[in-house]
Write a protein that holds these residues in place. Sequence first.
Motif, PDB file in Angstrom:
ATOM      1  N   LEU A   1      -1.753  -8.079  12.883  1.00  0.00           N
ATOM      2  CA  LEU A   1      -0.951  -7.459  14.235  1.00  0.00           C
ATOM      3  C   LEU A   1      -1.866  -6.651  15.292  1.00  0.00           C
TER       4      LEU A   1
ATOM      5  N   ASP B   1       7.366 -12.301   3.561  1.00  0.00           N
ATOM      6  CA  ASP B   1       6.775 -11.861   4.511  1.00  0.00           C
ATOM      7  C   ASP B   1       5.286 -11.808   4.102  1.00  0.00           C
TER       8      ASP B   1
ATOM      9  N   VAL C   1      -0.552 -11.590  -0.300  1.00  0.00           N
ATOM     10  CA  VAL C   1      -1.306 -11.698   1.237  1.00  0.00           C
ATOM     11  C   VAL C   1      -2.390 -12.527   1.068  1.00  0.00           C
ATOM     12  N   GLY C   2      -2.947 -12.615  -0.188  1.00  0.00           N
ATOM     13  CA  GLY C   2      -4.162 -13.470  -0.177  1.00  0.00           C
ATOM     14  C   GLY C   2      -3.914 -14.882  -0.257  1.00  0.00           C
TER      15      GLY C   2
ATOM     16  N   THR D   1      -7.834  -8.766   1.709  1.00  0.00           N
ATOM     17  CA  THR D   1      -6.443  -8.884   1.554  1.00  0.00           C
ATOM     18  C   THR D   1      -6.276  -8.060   0.596  1.00  0.00           C
TER      19      THR D   1
ATOM     20  N   CYS E   1     -10.851 -12.698   0.211  1.00  0.00           N
ATOM     21  CA  CYS E   1     -11.112 -11.457  -0.709  1.00  0.00           C
ATOM     22  C   CYS E   1      -9.476 -11.223  -1.181  1.00  0.00           C
ATOM     23  N   GLY E   2      -9.245 -11.529  -2.498  1.00  0.00           N
ATOM     24  CA  GLY E   2      -7.919 -10.915  -2.912  1.00  0.00           C
ATOM     25  C   GLY E   2      -7.104 -12.252  -3.094  1.00  0.00           C
TER      26      GLY E   2
ATOM     27  N   VAL F   1     -10.527 -10.211  -8.946  1.00  0.00           N
ATOM     28  CA  VAL F   1     -10.589  -9.261  -9.856  1.00  0.00           C
ATOM     29  C   VAL F   1      -9.805  -9.388 -11.133  1.00  0.00           C
TER      30      VAL F   1
ATOM     31  N   THR G   1       0.720  -1.167   0.020  1.00  0.00           N
ATOM     32  CA  THR G   1      -0.024  -0.016   0.143  1.00  0.00           C
ATOM     33  C   THR G   1       0.913   1.345   0.005  1.00  0.00           C
TER      34      THR G   1
ATOM     35  N   VAL H   1     -14.337  -3.302  -0.084  1.00  0.00           N
ATOM     36  CA  VAL H   1     -14.489  -4.631  -0.533  1.00  0.00           C
ATOM     37  C   VAL H   1     -15.419  -5.483   0.064  1.00  0.00           C
TER      38      VAL H   1
ATOM     39  N   HIS I   1       3.840 -11.184  12.038  1.00  0.00           N
ATOM     40  CA  HIS I   1       4.387 -12.399  11.424  1.00  0.00           C
ATOM     41  C   HIS I   1       5.548 -12.864  12.579  1.00  0.00           C
TER      42      HIS I   1
ATOM     43  N   GLY J   1      -3.581 -11.997  -4.021  1.00  0.00           N
ATOM     44  CA  GLY J   1      -2.056 -11.458  -4.179  1.00  0.00           C
ATOM     45  C   GLY J   1      -1.366 -12.370  -3.413  1.00  0.00           C
TER      46      GLY J   1
HETATM   47  P1  NAI Z   1      -1.289  -7.636  -4.115  1.00  0.00           P
HETATM   48  O1  NAI Z   1      -1.483  -6.560  -5.093  1.00  0.00           O
HETATM   49  O2  NAI Z   1      -0.309  -8.761  -4.518  1.00  0.00           O
HETATM   50  O3  NAI Z   1      -2.649  -8.346  -3.914  1.00  0.00           O
HETATM   51  C1  NAI Z   1      -3.905  -7.738  -3.613  1.00  0.00           C
HETATM   52  C2  NAI Z   1      -4.907  -8.652  -4.634  1.00  0.00           C
HETATM   53  O4  NAI Z   1      -6.279  -8.287  -4.445  1.00  0.00           O
HETATM   54  C3  NAI Z   1      -4.653  -8.565  -6.174  1.00  0.00           C
HETATM   55  O5  NAI Z   1      -4.452  -9.572  -6.773  1.00  0.00           O
HETATM   56  C4  NAI Z   1      -5.925  -7.807  -6.525  1.00  0.00           C
HETATM   57  O6  NAI Z   1      -6.290  -8.223  -8.088  1.00  0.00           O
HETATM   58  C5  NAI Z   1      -7.053  -8.135  -5.538  1.00  0.00           C
HETATM   59  N1  NAI Z   1      -8.212  -7.250  -5.537  1.00  0.00           N
HETATM   60  C6  NAI Z   1      -8.233  -5.783  -5.687  1.00  0.00           C
HETATM   61  N2  NAI Z   1      -9.371  -5.481  -5.565  1.00  0.00           N
HETATM   62  C7  NAI Z   1     -10.224  -6.491  -5.302  1.00  0.00           C
HETATM   63  C8  NAI Z   1     -11.523  -6.757  -4.841  1.00  0.00           C
HETATM   64  N3  NAI Z   1     -12.558  -5.548  -5.267  1.00  0.00           N
HETATM   65  N4  NAI Z   1     -11.949  -7.963  -4.734  1.00  0.00           N
HETATM   66  C9  NAI Z   1     -11.378  -8.993  -4.926  1.00  0.00           C
HETATM   67  N5  NAI Z   1      -9.891  -8.982  -5.247  1.00  0.00           N
HETATM   68  C10 NAI Z   1      -9.501  -7.622  -5.330  1.00  0.00           C
HETATM   69  O7  NAI Z   1      -0.893  -6.973  -2.539  1.00  0.00           O
HETATM   70  P2  NAI Z   1      -0.406  -7.867  -1.365  1.00  0.00           P
HETATM   71  O8  NAI Z   1       1.034  -7.655  -1.364  1.00  0.00           O
HETATM   72  O9  NAI Z   1      -1.029  -9.127  -1.429  1.00  0.00           O
HETATM   73  O10 NAI Z   1      -0.932  -6.796  -0.233  1.00  0.00           O
HETATM   74  C11 NAI Z   1      -2.400  -6.590  -0.063  1.00  0.00           C
HETATM   75  C12 NAI Z   1      -2.405  -5.523   1.379  1.00  0.00           C
HETATM   76  O11 NAI Z   1      -1.951  -6.188   2.477  1.00  0.00           O
HETATM   77  C13 NAI Z   1      -1.938  -4.678   1.231  1.00  0.00           C
HETATM   78  O12 NAI Z   1      -2.550  -3.333   1.852  1.00  0.00           O
HETATM   79  C14 NAI Z   1      -0.534  -4.491   1.797  1.00  0.00           C
HETATM   80  O13 NAI Z   1       0.187  -3.355   2.159  1.00  0.00           O
HETATM   81  C15 NAI Z   1      -0.912  -5.451   2.869  1.00  0.00           C
HETATM   82  N6  NAI Z   1       0.132  -6.159   3.717  1.00  0.00           N
HETATM   83  C16 NAI Z   1      -0.228  -6.628   4.859  1.00  0.00           C
HETATM   84  C17 NAI Z   1       0.551  -7.461   5.851  1.00  0.00           C
HETATM   85  C18 NAI Z   1       0.079  -7.851   7.092  1.00  0.00           C
HETATM   86  O14 NAI Z   1       1.067  -8.231   7.748  1.00  0.00           O
HETATM   87  N7  NAI Z   1      -1.089  -7.629   7.590  1.00  0.00           N
HETATM   88  C19 NAI Z   1       1.797  -7.945   5.316  1.00  0.00           C
HETATM   89  C20 NAI Z   1       2.010  -7.410   3.903  1.00  0.00           C
HETATM   90  C21 NAI Z   1       1.070  -6.716   3.152  1.00  0.00           C
END
Ligand code: NAI
Length: 463
Positions: A378, A223, A257-258, A308, A252-253, A277, A192, A314, A384, A255
């Motif tokens: 968290l 991570d 994290v998903g 996620t 949801c999602g 999506v 983000t 969402v 993690h 990527g």
């Molecule tokens: P990413 O971009 O790899 O994955 C996000 C996925 O969500 C994408 O595949 C996208 O197509 C999908 N998406 C977007 N809008 C959607 C919708 N309306 N419905 C369904 N799917 C949808 O991003 P990543 O790296 O997975 O990060 C996701 C979030 O998690 C970010 O906000 C990131 O900063 C955060 N994050 C949180 C962590 C934690 O420990 N809680 C650790 C690392 C990242």
Amino acid sequence: MPGDYIVKDIALAEFGRKELDIAETEMPGLMALRDEYGESKPLKGSRIVGSLHMTIQTAVLIETLVALGADVRWASCNIFSTQDHAAAAIAAGGTPVFAIKGQTLVEHWDYLDRSFQFPEGANLILDDGGDATLYVLLGARVEAGETDLIEVPTSEEEEAIFNQIKKRMAESPGWFTKTRDAIKGVSEETTTGVHRLYELVKEGQLPFPAINVNDSVTKSKFDNKYGCKESLVDGIRRATDTMMAGKVAVVCGYGDVGKGSAASLRGAGARVKVTEVDPICALQAAMDGFEVVLLEDVVDSADIFITTTGNKDVIRIEHMREMKDMAIVGNIGHFDNEIQVANLKNHKWTNIKDQVDMIEMPSGNRLILLSEGRLLNLGNATGHPSFVMSASFTNQVLAQIELWTRGETYKNDVYILPKHLDEKVARLHLERIGVKLSKLAPEQAAYIGVTPEGPFKPEHYRY
Ligand code: NAI
């Protein structure tokens, strides 16, 4: 300066120190950097503002930056993510830290402001989600009269940051512009925050170089994925003690994290469905064996909902109205706007314990909302494990060294660390888990077009 900190209870420092000692044994990358750079102190002269979850793992990161010569001041990047004993240990060790688990939004921006207040001014930012960068850049734009946005907050979050900016401007006119101009660069931890940085570049508004730590392979592919694989279910269990096996969970999602989140729930025995999506990620989910569905089609039958996406709206109010009694709703993405929590405010909330609320919907059905929609791994658990954070934070330290020692060779753009450093980070984590790495014969290396020492892959390789 003694007493230059805000923590819940400084008496927790001893407990924090004991957990820090354990974490160090699981963070071989950071400890190797202390060995490699402890004497030469490449960060000498740097004054780093850190805005990143104040956990035990982050405490090891902070002490590594200090061991490398940096002056550090720290705030958390989320109101629920601080581990108070970690903050206490850091404060007791003499590094100013401003973080309390459960702090308010007003305190969040006040503490961030305090983390900038080095007597000689800050010169580097280590950010997670981009709040520290946003604070300075938005403040400087307001000082320059470039934006009147500040007069019309549209949310509680905006109101909190705008009020803090006004307060700082009244106390020290010109502070934001001066601070912005003194910053040599930022290293950004998460998807983000990185997204925000690329937007700034597009708008011509990034005033210093940025290193995108998230997209080091040894960060996002570890991570975000393996970290969430361990910490998502940990958060749900600590919050609810619910039986996971047999339940239907929707992620949801899909990527990084998903992928980790879906694996986490499947590992606990839940029957997992995914929404996406992006056709590539949807196909990946399907071929990993998950049913890919529309949220609307499962909203009244699933038991657990996790966002996620890093996107907004969402899980919306109309979805939550349809959910069955005692459905669990949580988010593991960076910000809380993935779930329309603001639209639940006029419903009846019953607080069960810290970061767990039961909300009564008009139908009479109740929802269990985790961490008020903020990242639940968290908020409800401790994030993690150390080992995977060691890989992330080793990238962070390398990025800070790069910005401090060679920052002037970069343009005001977003960069990723070179592949040889990514491979170095991985290499530093092999021995701890007994990995034996094979060696390329010179002829084999020549055949695939690399050198026996690496880098082993071309830039376009996706892992
Ligand atoms: P990413 O971009 O790899 O994955 C996000 C996925 O969500 C994408 O595949 C996208 O197509 C999908 N998406 C977007 N809008 C959607 C919708 N309306 N419905 C369904 N799917 C949808 O991003 P990543 O790296 O997975 O990060 C996701 C979030 O998690 C970010 O906000 C990131 O900063 C955060 N994050 C949180 C962590 C934690 O420990 N809680 C650790 C690392 C990242």
